[in-house]
Write an enzyme that holds these catalytic residues in place. Structure first.
Site, PDB file in Angstrom:
ATOM      1  CG  HIS A  72      -0.447   0.058   2.507  1.00 19.59           C
ATOM      2  ND1 HIS A  72       0.163  -1.021   3.123  1.00 19.59           N
ATOM      3  CD2 HIS A  72      -0.389   1.080   3.394  1.00 19.59           C
ATOM      4  CE1 HIS A  72       0.568  -0.673   4.322  1.00 19.59           C
ATOM      5  NE2 HIS A  72       0.242   0.604   4.510  1.00 19.59           N
ATOM      6  CB  CYS A 157     -33.114   1.125  -2.471  1.00 19.30           C
ATOM      7  SG  CYS A 157     -33.100   2.930  -2.570  1.00 19.30           S
TER       8      CYS A 157
END
Length: 179
Positions: A72, A157
């Site tokens: 990272h 949704c």
């Protein structure tokens, strides 16, 4: 010289759009390295993004394939741009408070301050408009993140309102302006 983009994908139904985004960025000549949260892998497979980016997909901050480097940290050093698309409410909160508990947030925290950072939220309208999320976004703006605001649309949704991931053309235009 080829510019390197870290495309961070977090857990949102819009994660499937990361495939087209990766493909488009690669076609534009960028070197795209994809980072994913675990939740993102529930919506789209890492293999899809690996094939399109031509680079390994980074999933686990604790997996170090090359012992001589800290993955990272190296990715953060190489980035010309950090792009979080889609940005879930959860990942936005983690970034705002400096959590480094996954590959996306650990890499983001390791970015040099001069590295441009774009964030494209995608979530339910009520989640996006929630004062907590808005405060988290404000905190990120204050430390250099630029927001690509979500669209108003019918959401997965069934609700209608602000929260849909910005159109890919809008995201690509923001990337090109910065780079």
């Amino acid at each position: 010289m080829t510019k390197t983009i870290l495309l961070a994908v977090s857990g949102s139904i819009s994660a499937y759009k990361a495939a087209d985004l990766t493909n488009q960025l690669t076609k534009l000549g960028y070197d795209v390295h994809v980072l994913m949260t675990e939740a993102a892998t529930k919506f789209i497979t890492p293999l899809t993004l690996q094939v399109l980016s031509k680079n390994p997909v980074h999933l686990d901050v604790m997996t170090e394939d090359k012992p001589q480097i800290i993955n990272h940290i190296e990715l953060a050093k190489q980035a010309d741009l950090f792009l979080l698309a889609p940005a879930s409410a959860n990942t936005i909160a983690h970034l705002a408070y400096g959590f480094a508990d996954n590959m996306v947030t650990a890499t983001a925290l390791a970015l040099p301050t001069k590295t441009p950072k774009l964030i494209a939220p995608a979530m339910n309208t009520k989640m996006y408009d929630n004062p907590i999320t808005q405060n988290n976004l404000k905190q990120l703006h204050e430390v250099g993140y630029q927001e690509i605001v979500p669209r108003s649309s019918r959401l997965a949704c069934g609700d209608v309102g602000r929260g849909a991931l910005a159109d890919l053309t809008t995201i690509l235009k923001a990337v090109q302006v910065i780079l």
